[in-house]
Design a protein around this motif. Sequence first.
Motif, short mmCIF file in Angstrom:
data_model
loop_
_atom_site.label_atom_id
_atom_site.label_comp_id
_atom_site.label_asym_id
_atom_site.label_seq_id
_atom_site.Cartn_x
_atom_site.Cartn_y
_atom_site.Cartn_z
N ILE A 137 -25.16 -10.46 21.47
CA ILE A 137 -25.60 -10.46 22.87
C ILE A 137 -25.66 -9.01 23.35
N ARG A 138 -26.88 -8.53 23.63
CA ARG A 138 -27.13 -7.13 24.02
C ARG A 138 -26.66 -6.14 22.95
N GLY A 139 -26.61 -6.61 21.71
CA GLY A 139 -26.19 -5.72 20.62
C GLY A 139 -26.67 -6.28 19.30
N CYS A 140 -26.07 -5.80 18.21
CA CYS A 140 -26.38 -6.34 16.88
C CYS A 140 -25.26 -5.91 15.96
N GLY A 141 -25.23 -6.50 14.77
CA GLY A 141 -24.20 -6.14 13.81
C GLY A 141 -24.37 -4.70 13.35
N ARG A 142 -23.27 -4.07 13.02
CA ARG A 142 -23.31 -2.69 12.54
C ARG A 142 -24.00 -2.65 11.17
N THR A 143 -24.46 -1.47 10.77
CA THR A 143 -25.21 -1.37 9.51
C THR A 143 -24.62 -0.28 8.61
N ASP A 144 -23.32 0.02 8.83
CA ASP A 144 -22.73 1.15 8.11
C ASP A 144 -21.84 0.74 6.94
N PHE A 145 -21.77 -0.56 6.59
CA PHE A 145 -21.05 -0.97 5.37
C PHE A 145 -21.67 -2.26 4.86
N GLN A 146 -21.16 -2.76 3.71
CA GLN A 146 -21.65 -4.02 3.11
C GLN A 146 -23.18 -4.05 3.02
N GLN A 147 -23.79 -3.16 2.36
CA GLN A 147 -25.26 -3.08 2.15
C GLN A 147 -26.04 -2.95 3.46
N GLY A 148 -25.38 -2.53 4.53
CA GLY A 148 -26.07 -2.43 5.82
C GLY A 148 -27.28 -1.50 5.75
N ASP A 149 -28.34 -1.88 6.49
CA ASP A 149 -29.54 -1.05 6.53
C ASP A 149 -30.26 -1.30 7.85
N GLY A 151 -33.12 -0.20 9.20
CA GLY A 151 -34.55 -0.52 9.17
C GLY A 151 -34.77 -1.99 8.82
N THR A 152 -34.01 -2.46 7.85
CA THR A 152 -34.11 -3.87 7.44
C THR A 152 -33.73 -4.78 8.60
N LEU A 153 -32.65 -4.42 9.32
CA LEU A 153 -32.19 -5.27 10.42
C LEU A 153 -33.24 -5.32 11.54
N PRO A 192 -30.30 -3.33 24.55
CA PRO A 192 -30.53 -1.89 24.63
C PRO A 192 -31.02 -1.28 23.32
N ARG A 193 -30.78 -1.99 22.20
CA ARG A 193 -31.18 -1.42 20.91
C ARG A 193 -32.49 -2.01 20.39
N LEU A 194 -32.85 -3.17 20.91
CA LEU A 194 -33.94 -3.91 20.26
C LEU A 194 -35.02 -4.42 21.21
N ALA A 195 -34.85 -4.14 22.51
CA ALA A 195 -35.82 -4.66 23.48
C ALA A 195 -37.19 -4.04 23.26
N ARG A 196 -38.21 -4.67 23.87
CA ARG A 196 -39.57 -4.14 23.81
C ARG A 196 -39.59 -2.65 24.11
N GLY A 197 -40.30 -1.89 23.36
CA GLY A 197 -40.39 -0.46 23.65
C GLY A 197 -39.47 0.38 22.78
N VAL A 198 -38.42 -0.23 22.21
CA VAL A 198 -37.54 0.53 21.31
C VAL A 198 -38.16 0.43 19.91
N ALA A 199 -38.64 1.56 19.40
CA ALA A 199 -39.30 1.55 18.10
C ALA A 199 -38.28 1.57 16.97
N GLU A 200 -38.75 1.28 15.75
CA GLU A 200 -37.85 1.24 14.59
C GLU A 200 -37.09 2.56 14.44
N ASP A 202 -36.24 4.69 16.71
CA ASP A 202 -35.20 4.79 17.76
C ASP A 202 -33.98 3.97 17.35
N PHE A 203 -34.27 2.77 16.86
CA PHE A 203 -33.19 1.87 16.47
C PHE A 203 -32.36 2.47 15.33
N VAL A 204 -33.05 2.97 14.32
CA VAL A 204 -32.35 3.54 13.15
C VAL A 204 -31.49 4.72 13.60
N GLY A 205 -32.00 5.54 14.49
CA GLY A 205 -31.23 6.68 15.00
C GLY A 205 -30.01 6.22 15.77
#
Length: 359
Positions: A137-149, A151-153, A192-200, A202-205
């Motif tokens: 909710i207004r977020g997402c799982g972290r991508t810094d361990f367990q094969q996290g990526d 861009g894929t998310l 805030p990380r994935l709404a319309r207008g946030v490009a890939e 931006d999200f990866v950064g």
Amino acid sequence: MIVFRQLFDAPSSTYSYLLADPATREALLIDPVFEQVNREIALIKELDLRLIATVETHVHADHVTGAWLLHRRLGSKITMPALAGATGAEIEINHGDRIAFGRRFLEARSTPGHTNGCTSYVLDDESMAFTGDALLIRGCGRTDFQQGDAGTLYHSVHEQIFSLPDSCQIYPAHDYKGATMTTVREERLYNPRLARGVAERDFVGYMKNMSLAHPKQIDIAVPANLKCGRPAAEASVATEPMWAPLTYTYAGVWEASPQWLEEHLPEVQIIDVREKDEFVGSLGHIDGAILIPLGELKARASELSKDKPIVAVCRSGARSAQAVQILDQAGFTKTANLAGGMIRWRGQRMPVHGGGADI
Ligand SMILES: N[C@@H](CCC(=O)N[C@@H](CS)C(=O)NCC(=O)O)C(=O)O
Ligand SMILES: [Fe+2]
């Protein structure tokens, strides 16, 4: 119509979800937590459901799954995403698979990025989606361990979740701020990380610079979940009392049935925690019961033996449930409440000492 319950595990802020077809009573449990298995079993029994399978959104890093324990206790099938790489599952789930319960089903959608095996489950009519840690909710799982990526998310969320109807309700695996659910529309507008207008990019950064501490349980949880929550020493699962076939209530009390107690009277200490006038009153009392009114129990607990199991009794089962808690706190380990108290005992025509001829 569907039976639906959202269940919470406070130490890990995890949500588990019980889904059932009210017509057939067949149920699924999504992301069960090991320590909550007794609570979930009580709820499943109280709602008169049959758990046919447990469903995992991914290999969790912060708590141990209850899949194996539920399989042992209720015979539910263990399902796991095939890409999770776990051993011990009876059914491996791939993108597009359906998990049926009664006349309803969940459709699996592969949503990697937090982990490789992350899978979201969409209800047959697309009214609900269980997104695990892919979309929070207004977020997402972290991508810094367990094969996290990251861009894929990003692609998983946009292609597999945001493609669902705006009204589809989203139920995630966690919330750390007390929120319980959201919708596709809400997340498309306000995440805030994935709404319309946030490009890939931006999200990866954003994800690269999160710097969160690792989950406290990660070293225990990941290896355990890669075995579907099967403990190394199976016998050490000391959560189920062995001295009687007790039932764990949703309120957290182990209960003995009148039938069981009637057949095992000599093997237990029965304490009746009503007042004296009730003990000798119209409901009567169970033969051999020791009268210790609830208010005196703490002070008089030393009169009881710690070796022989204790069953607490009162009029309806409410005061005796509190008595069980008092005894547990005083160090008694084999304790139970008489389900339904003297009212149910008399209602089932069990023998009593004294009391009126009928009730
Ligand atoms: N403090 C928590 C950390 C939990 C954690 O890192 N959770 C993962 C899911 S397994 C996550 O993606 N969290 C996202 C966030 O905290 O924003 C713990 O120790 O358990
Ligand atoms: Fe996770």
